[in-house]
Motif scaffolding. Structure first.
Motif, mmCIF file in Angstrom:
data_model
loop_
_atom_site.group_PDB
_atom_site.id
_atom_site.type_symbol
_atom_site.label_atom_id
_atom_site.label_comp_id
_atom_site.label_asym_id
_atom_site.label_seq_id
_atom_site.Cartn_x
_atom_site.Cartn_y
_atom_site.Cartn_z
ATOM 1 N N CYS A 153 -1.616 6.721 -7.774
ATOM 2 C CA CYS A 153 -2.668 6.512 -6.865
ATOM 3 C C CYS A 153 -3.720 5.646 -7.516
ATOM 4 O O CYS A 153 -4.417 4.723 -6.817
ATOM 5 C CB CYS A 153 -3.450 8.004 -6.529
ATOM 6 S SG CYS A 153 -3.779 9.209 -7.939
ATOM 7 N N THR A 210 -3.719 1.587 -5.918
ATOM 8 C CA THR A 210 -4.946 1.099 -5.389
ATOM 9 C C THR A 210 -5.603 0.011 -6.032
ATOM 10 O O THR A 210 -6.102 -0.848 -5.336
ATOM 11 C CB THR A 210 -5.897 2.463 -5.150
ATOM 12 O OG1 THR A 210 -5.347 3.409 -4.958
ATOM 13 C CG2 THR A 210 -7.322 1.958 -4.659
ATOM 14 N N ARG A 219 -3.713 -3.119 -4.819
ATOM 15 C CA ARG A 219 -3.917 -3.503 -3.490
ATOM 16 C C ARG A 219 -5.479 -3.797 -3.323
ATOM 17 O O ARG A 219 -5.663 -4.792 -2.355
ATOM 18 C CB ARG A 219 -3.657 -2.244 -2.209
ATOM 19 C CG ARG A 219 -2.306 -1.907 -2.309
ATOM 20 C CD ARG A 219 -1.954 -0.816 -1.202
ATOM 21 N NE ARG A 219 -2.714 0.309 -1.179
ATOM 22 C CZ ARG A 219 -1.900 1.198 -1.726
ATOM 23 N NH1 ARG A 219 -0.856 1.284 -2.218
ATOM 24 N NH2 ARG A 219 -2.634 2.664 -2.066
ATOM 25 N N THR A 246 -11.506 4.994 2.675
ATOM 26 C CA THR A 246 -10.016 4.546 2.900
ATOM 27 C C THR A 246 -9.428 4.616 1.675
ATOM 28 O O THR A 246 -8.224 5.000 1.700
ATOM 29 C CB THR A 246 -10.072 3.030 3.417
ATOM 30 O OG1 THR A 246 -10.721 3.047 4.419
ATOM 31 C CG2 THR A 246 -8.743 2.544 3.543
ATOM 32 N N TYR A 247 -9.902 4.268 0.356
ATOM 33 C CA TYR A 247 -8.950 4.156 -0.709
ATOM 34 C C TYR A 247 -8.496 5.740 -1.277
ATOM 35 O O TYR A 247 -7.315 5.969 -1.640
ATOM 36 C CB TYR A 247 -9.745 3.499 -1.788
ATOM 37 C CG TYR A 247 -10.331 2.097 -1.556
ATOM 38 C CD1 TYR A 247 -9.661 1.351 -0.762
ATOM 39 C CD2 TYR A 247 -11.384 1.746 -2.332
ATOM 40 C CE1 TYR A 247 -10.116 0.324 -0.388
ATOM 41 C CE2 TYR A 247 -11.884 0.431 -2.133
ATOM 42 C CZ TYR A 247 -11.400 -0.322 -1.161
ATOM 43 O OH TYR A 247 -11.810 -1.509 -0.727
ATOM 44 N N CYS A 302 -8.237 7.938 0.819
ATOM 45 C CA CYS A 302 -7.323 8.665 1.549
ATOM 46 C C CYS A 302 -5.745 8.221 1.259
ATOM 47 O O CYS A 302 -4.625 8.957 1.329
ATOM 48 C CB CYS A 302 -7.454 8.393 3.113
ATOM 49 S SG CYS A 302 -8.874 9.256 3.811
ATOM 50 N N GLU A 303 -5.635 6.918 0.887
ATOM 51 C CA GLU A 303 -4.512 6.527 0.411
ATOM 52 C C GLU A 303 -3.988 6.955 -0.807
ATOM 53 O O GLU A 303 -2.959 7.205 -0.881
ATOM 54 C CB GLU A 303 -4.528 4.738 0.348
ATOM 55 C CG GLU A 303 -4.901 4.149 1.596
ATOM 56 C CD GLU A 303 -4.996 2.529 1.093
ATOM 57 O OE1 GLU A 303 -4.948 2.172 -0.111
ATOM 58 O OE2 GLU A 303 -5.303 1.884 2.097
ATOM 59 N N ASP A 309 -2.717 10.460 0.195
ATOM 60 C CA ASP A 309 -1.231 10.469 0.448
ATOM 61 C C ASP A 309 -0.329 10.302 -0.412
ATOM 62 O O ASP A 309 1.020 10.889 -0.294
ATOM 63 C CB ASP A 309 -1.158 9.282 1.560
ATOM 64 C CG ASP A 309 -2.055 9.780 2.937
ATOM 65 O OD1 ASP A 309 -1.808 10.918 3.169
ATOM 66 O OD2 ASP A 309 -2.370 8.937 3.634
ATOM 67 N N TYR A 310 -0.553 9.261 -1.274
ATOM 68 C CA TYR A 310 0.422 9.032 -2.347
ATOM 69 C C TYR A 310 0.474 10.537 -3.451
ATOM 70 O O TYR A 310 1.627 10.595 -3.622
ATOM 71 C CB TYR A 310 0.118 7.912 -3.403
ATOM 72 C CG TYR A 310 1.229 7.551 -4.472
ATOM 73 C CD1 TYR A 310 2.017 6.611 -3.945
ATOM 74 C CD2 TYR A 310 1.254 7.904 -5.702
ATOM 75 C CE1 TYR A 310 2.970 6.252 -4.900
ATOM 76 C CE2 TYR A 310 2.239 7.491 -6.546
ATOM 77 C CZ TYR A 310 3.185 6.675 -5.829
ATOM 78 O OH TYR A 310 4.197 6.212 -6.973
ATOM 79 N N SER A 361 8.279 6.519 4.039
ATOM 80 C CA SER A 361 7.856 5.515 2.766
ATOM 81 C C SER A 361 8.819 4.283 2.910
ATOM 82 O O SER A 361 8.279 2.986 2.674
ATOM 83 C CB SER A 361 7.712 6.023 1.667
ATOM 84 O OG SER A 361 7.272 5.231 0.880
ATOM 85 N N VAL A 363 2.693 4.567 5.551
ATOM 86 C CA VAL A 363 2.152 5.594 4.742
ATOM 87 C C VAL A 363 2.215 6.827 5.384
ATOM 88 O O VAL A 363 2.005 7.214 6.546
ATOM 89 C CB VAL A 363 0.715 5.397 4.769
ATOM 90 C CG1 VAL A 363 -0.143 6.520 3.845
ATOM 91 C CG2 VAL A 363 0.280 4.071 4.136
ATOM 92 N N SER A 380 1.617 10.014 5.914
ATOM 93 C CA SER A 380 0.508 10.966 5.955
ATOM 94 C C SER A 380 0.561 12.431 6.747
ATOM 95 O O SER A 380 0.936 13.514 6.101
ATOM 96 C CB SER A 380 -0.724 10.353 6.218
ATOM 97 O OG SER A 380 -0.736 9.983 7.743
#
Length: 396
Positions: free
Chosen positions: A101, A105, A108, A239-240, A242-243, A246-247, A310, A315, A317
């Motif tokens: 994560c 992040t 990205r 947003t970061y 949540c990403e 999920d990971y 994936s 994503v 989720s």
């Protein structure tokens, strides 16, 4: 959906297993491979386990899915999943938050400075991170966090408290979510910072849970963070987060520990005796074991759905929420069944020499409750499924 692995992937699994056979010969192998630690077994929290991660790095197992321009290999994410499955099967530390994560992040969304400073260290297993999300009044409702980051010349002054921060007692850096806009809607005013854990003003109080997993309460008093350590855009932290979550749900809740538990319990019930006969000979025990075997296979299929989503560039989720909800509950059901089947002897603590399977199942009974909370509670997973998959309205 094709749930079978191809020849290259199966060859990779064989390679990882051969490496782990080598590790079994190390003098400190018992510290590195210890699945009985339950949720703690994923952490590199001892010198031996950190050295193991450095060996993973030397062999090119860290950052396999990262783009080549950042030192990765550009391989499909399935290889990281397969690696984590084999690591978790033997209770070795997983490739971790840094590769997952945090690193993903930064790749990205992070600045060039953050990429240059952190990505090489992550690939060499030279840095450990703690995720600073939950607070005393912002756990499941994470967007309600109140940790304040106030603007001042050259950076931010941070004050507040975090709760249940795994790894804070041995991590090097804090991946810290803070409120930076106090007038915006609660999901809109959050930012993420990177903060050294040894910075003055950070006080860590370990908390031992009922499963003997150590988490932490962290107080942050008047800590200054330079602008350069803001991750991505200001007020885009939700947003970061949540990403990243999920990971985390995808990589941390692997299938193989469930399968290994099922095999271990089946073998134990074959040897455990009640009234002169094996416990497994009892019809109601056989029925429940058969049902749990089917449920373990169901958990495997849910994990495969995450992988498939994936691999299609999505994503996962919804799939990750389904997998986490089902598999963590199944860990609990396995422990419940073990204690029911073993009777009063199953309640013996691992420190008791007479405890069946060295007290594994009594410990598992206490520890598995924690997994229904970490990376989002079961209630949160149900909300994700209800809203995103079933499109049900919110009710309060």
């Amino acid at each position: 959906m094709d749930f079978d692995f191809d020849a290259d992937q199966l060859e990779f699994v064989a390679e990882v297993r051969a490496f782990l056979d080598e590790v079994r010969q190390w003098p400190d192998a018992a510290d590195i491979m210890c699945p009985e630690r339950e949720s703690d077994s994923i952490l590199a929290d001892t010198p031996a386990r950190k050295a193991f991660n450095k060996e993973l790095a030397k062999r090119g197992y860290l950052g396999m899915s990262w783009p080549q321009e950042y030192g990765g290999q550009g391989r499909p994410g399935i290889y990281e999943y397969l690696l984590n499955e084999e690591l978790s099967r033997v209770g070795a530390p997983l490739i971790g938050k840094g590769v997952g994560c945090v690193g993903q992040t930064i790749i990205r969304h992070g600045s060039d400075k953050l990429k240059q400073e952190f990505l090489p260290k992550i690939l060499r297993a030279e840095v450990e991170f703690a995720l600073g999300y939950s607070e005393p009044h912002a756990g499941s409702d994470l967007a309600a966090l109140k940790l304040r980051a106030e603007r001042e010349a050259g950076g931010w002054r941070i004050n507040g408290q975090k709760m249940f921060t795994t790894s804070a007692h041995f991590a090097d850096w804090y991946w810290l979510a803070a409120r930076t806009d106090f007038d915006a809607p609660k999901h809109k005013g959050i930012s993420v910072f990177l903060v050294p854990m040894d910075q003055p003003g950070i006080t860590i109080h370990p908390i031992e849970t009922m499963g003997e997993h150590v988490t932490n309460q962290v107080f942050i008093d008047d800590v200054f963070v330079e602008d350069a350590y803001l991750v991505g855009e200001l007020n885009r932290g939700w947003t970061y987060i949540c990403e990243a979550l999920d990971y985390e749900r995808f990589t941390f809740y692997t299938f193989s520990p469930l399968e290994e538990k099922l095999f271990a319990l089946r073998d134990l019930l074959r040897t455990a005796q009640r009234d002169g006969a094996p416990v497994i000979a009892e019809p109601h025990v056989r029925r429940r074991l058969a049902k749990l075997t089917a449920e373990v296979e169901m958990s495997k299929m849910l994990q495969r759905r995450v992988i498939y989503a994936s691999s299609q560039g999505r994503v996962p989720s919804i799939e990750a929420a389904m997998c986490k909800l089902y598999s963590t509950s199944l860990h609990q059901r396995l422990a419940d069944f073990a204690l029911d089947s073993l009777g009063t002897e199953g309640l013996l603590h691992k420190d008791d020499a007479e405890a069946p399977a060295a007290g594994k199942w009594e410990w598992s009974y206490r520890a598995t409750a924690l997994d229904t909370i970490g990376a989002g509670t079961s209630e949160i997973q149900k909300n994700i499924i209800a809203r995103r998959a079933l499109e049900l309205p919110l009710t309060y």
